[in-house]
Motif scaffolding. Sequence first.
Motif, mmCIF file in Angstrom:
data_model
loop_
_atom_site.group_PDB
_atom_site.id
_atom_site.type_symbol
_atom_site.label_atom_id
_atom_site.label_comp_id
_atom_site.label_asym_id
_atom_site.label_seq_id
_atom_site.Cartn_x
_atom_site.Cartn_y
_atom_site.Cartn_z
ATOM 1 N N MET A 190 0.820 -1.206 0.000
ATOM 2 C CA MET A 190 0.000 0.000 0.000
ATOM 3 C C MET A 190 0.859 1.264 0.000
ATOM 4 O O MET A 190 0.494 2.267 -0.593
ATOM 5 N N THR A 191 2.011 1.225 0.664
ATOM 6 C CA THR A 191 2.832 2.431 0.740
ATOM 7 C C THR A 191 3.328 2.866 -0.621
ATOM 8 O O THR A 191 3.706 4.017 -0.804
ATOM 9 N N SER A 192 3.334 1.985 -1.617
ATOM 10 C CA SER A 192 3.826 2.339 -2.944
ATOM 11 C C SER A 192 2.707 2.705 -3.909
ATOM 12 O O SER A 192 2.973 3.113 -5.029
ATOM 13 N N LEU A 193 1.457 2.594 -3.494
ATOM 14 C CA LEU A 193 0.364 2.816 -4.445
ATOM 15 C C LEU A 193 0.367 4.231 -5.005
ATOM 16 O O LEU A 193 0.057 4.445 -6.167
ATOM 17 N N GLY A 194 0.685 5.217 -4.165
ATOM 18 C CA GLY A 194 0.678 6.587 -4.653
ATOM 19 C C GLY A 194 1.837 6.932 -5.550
ATOM 20 O O GLY A 194 1.870 7.998 -6.129
ATOM 21 N N GLU A 195 2.804 6.017 -5.681
ATOM 22 C CA GLU A 195 3.996 6.321 -6.470
ATOM 23 C C GLU A 195 3.882 5.856 -7.917
ATOM 24 O O GLU A 195 4.751 6.104 -8.731
ATOM 25 N N ARG A 196 2.807 5.180 -8.254
ATOM 26 C CA ARG A 196 2.645 4.695 -9.620
ATOM 27 C C ARG A 196 1.152 4.456 -9.850
ATOM 28 O O ARG A 196 0.353 4.399 -8.920
ATOM 29 N N ASN A 197 0.756 4.335 -11.112
ATOM 30 C CA ASN A 197 -0.614 3.977 -11.415
ATOM 31 C C ASN A 197 -0.893 2.538 -10.990
ATOM 32 O O ASN A 197 -0.016 1.673 -11.058
ATOM 33 N N PRO A 231 2.623 3.293 10.212
ATOM 34 C CA PRO A 231 2.881 4.737 10.143
ATOM 35 C C PRO A 231 1.825 5.515 9.381
ATOM 36 O O PRO A 231 2.080 6.645 8.948
ATOM 37 N N PHE A 232 0.629 4.915 9.192
ATOM 38 C CA PHE A 232 -0.435 5.615 8.477
ATOM 39 C C PHE A 232 -1.178 6.544 9.429
ATOM 40 O O PHE A 232 -1.169 6.355 10.647
ATOM 41 N N GLY A 233 -1.834 7.529 8.834
ATOM 42 C CA GLY A 233 -2.691 8.424 9.593
ATOM 43 C C GLY A 233 -3.961 8.674 8.807
ATOM 44 O O GLY A 233 -4.003 8.501 7.581
ATOM 45 N N LEU A 234 -5.004 9.049 9.496
ATOM 46 C CA LEU A 234 -6.282 9.267 8.841
ATOM 47 C C LEU A 234 -6.945 10.508 9.411
ATOM 48 O O LEU A 234 -7.078 10.634 10.629
ATOM 49 N N LEU A 267 -9.300 -1.128 1.559
ATOM 50 C CA LEU A 267 -8.949 0.022 2.386
ATOM 51 C C LEU A 267 -10.207 0.688 2.943
ATOM 52 O O LEU A 267 -10.279 1.029 4.130
ATOM 53 N N ILE A 268 -11.201 0.886 2.093
ATOM 54 C CA ILE A 268 -12.421 1.572 2.519
ATOM 55 C C ILE A 268 -13.082 0.843 3.676
ATOM 56 O O ILE A 268 -13.586 1.458 4.625
ATOM 57 N N THR A 269 -13.082 -0.484 3.631
ATOM 58 C CA THR A 269 -13.736 -1.244 4.701
ATOM 59 C C THR A 269 -13.002 -1.107 6.032
ATOM 60 O O THR A 269 -13.548 -1.434 7.083
ATOM 61 N N LEU A 304 -5.971 9.966 3.748
ATOM 62 C CA LEU A 304 -5.035 8.958 4.233
ATOM 63 C C LEU A 304 -3.612 9.489 4.074
ATOM 64 O O LEU A 304 -3.217 9.901 2.977
ATOM 65 N N THR A 305 -2.851 9.468 5.149
ATOM 66 C CA THR A 305 -1.479 9.971 5.118
ATOM 67 C C THR A 305 -0.506 8.880 5.559
ATOM 68 O O THR A 305 -0.901 7.844 6.097
ATOM 69 N N LEU A 306 0.764 9.154 5.338
ATOM 70 C CA LEU A 306 1.833 8.230 5.721
ATOM 71 C C LEU A 306 2.962 9.041 6.336
ATOM 72 O O LEU A 306 3.391 10.054 5.774
ATOM 73 N N ARG A 307 3.436 8.590 7.503
ATOM 74 C CA ARG A 307 4.556 9.248 8.170
ATOM 75 C C ARG A 307 5.855 8.596 7.700
ATOM 76 O O ARG A 307 6.078 7.414 7.913
ATOM 77 N N GLU A 308 6.677 9.390 6.984
ATOM 78 C CA GLU A 308 7.971 8.925 6.518
ATOM 79 C C GLU A 308 9.084 9.631 7.289
ATOM 80 O O GLU A 308 8.827 10.564 8.058
ATOM 81 N N LYS A 309 10.322 9.222 7.048
ATOM 82 C CA LYS A 309 11.448 9.868 7.732
ATOM 83 C C LYS A 309 11.536 11.345 7.379
ATOM 84 O O LYS A 309 11.886 12.187 8.202
ATOM 85 N N SER A 310 11.203 11.657 6.130
ATOM 86 C CA SER A 310 11.297 13.042 5.678
ATOM 87 C C SER A 310 10.086 13.878 6.073
ATOM 88 O O SER A 310 10.075 15.096 5.886
ATOM 89 N N GLY A 311 9.049 13.251 6.614
ATOM 90 C CA GLY A 311 7.849 13.969 7.010
ATOM 91 C C GLY A 311 6.592 13.247 6.569
ATOM 92 O O GLY A 311 6.647 12.161 5.969
ATOM 93 N N GLU A 312 5.455 13.838 6.842
ATOM 94 C CA GLU A 312 4.165 13.227 6.509
ATOM 95 C C GLU A 312 3.792 13.556 5.069
ATOM 96 O O GLU A 312 3.981 14.682 4.605
ATOM 97 N N VAL A 313 3.224 12.574 4.365
ATOM 98 C CA VAL A 313 2.766 12.783 2.993
ATOM 99 C C VAL A 313 1.314 12.334 2.874
ATOM 100 O O VAL A 313 0.843 11.465 3.622
#
Length: 370
Positions: free
Chosen positions: A1-8, A31-34, A20-22, A114-123
Amino acid sequence: MTSLGERNLTERDRGLTAALITLLDGDVPQPFGLRRFQQLPSFSHQDAGFHPGVPGERAFGEHVDQTNYSVVVGDQIVVKWLTPPAPMPHPAVDVLAHLVEAGFNQTAPPYAALTLREKSGEVLLALVTGYLPGARDGWEWCVDEAEAGRTAFAADLGRLAADLHLALATFPGAGPPAGPLRAAGRAERALREALDLTEGDDGRWLASRAGDLRRELAPLTAPITTPLIRIHGDLHVGQILRWRDGYAVIDFDGNPTVTEAEPYQPAARDLAQLTTSLEHVAQVAVKRRGTPPGQAADWARAARGLLLDAYRDRLAERDGRHLLDESLIRPFEIEQECRELIYAARHLPRWRYAPMGVLRTWYDDTEETP
């Protein structure tokens, strides 16, 4: 899931978005946030095609949402995966939360981010909103209106824009200008860049009208006294869906082509972009539908007038007249056409016909001035 936003998404990802919706009604693990905006709708799972108890999903299609990747879940929810994930804070998250709080509901219902906490910050990984049955964007439905010569819709758009601005005017940070804006310098830079980038006969014609265009921009050199509000930032007919139950404004990500734009600006900025988009619709109708140029120009003029009248009336009804400085509309319209030319030169050359068609419509009957 962490890679879904990086590609189609591909076929192997089928079911992930629906799954995810369920899970969004429960706790989201690190490290996810909502960030939740409104309660998600409940699903009937009887049509699930790939896993018992999970709603079905489908892509919007190749022609929709080219920047990101959107998935429709259960014909009730849209998940827009950001490709790539965007750094937080993200304008859409804050604006959608505020619009819910302000009671503005003329948008696709916002449910969650839906967000993700990475070392460089939240995305920001994804935005979850409601699905609007039968929705078409303005580059489709509005061109139909132009081809048919219908203008009644413009009053609805004027009221929609006014209601949006009244809601955004209560966004924290809105208020009187705290210092000089960069409006005049930004507009002059856009004009110079448009002159530099526009080639051929169009470029020569544009250069011959540079004096007229600069005079139109002159009101931006005066101090701006109208309140600054959190504007939409990219408000054109393509961001307004016509769907089964009316109209909805979408995409609060800001203008991706203007990196230096302030989030708080006069309402006239949004309004000017919306009115010029009607002019662009007229040019699309000429080029793609064979609408006679004079008929298209008359349509754009009438639609623009109806939109502005409805916008003013709605502000007046709700004690919001102070939000609009009409002297700023025309200079912001001129700047917008310059930005359309810049966009065409850098990203989409075939689009140049639209802003050039608008400018020629405005100025071809006037004497050329240096």
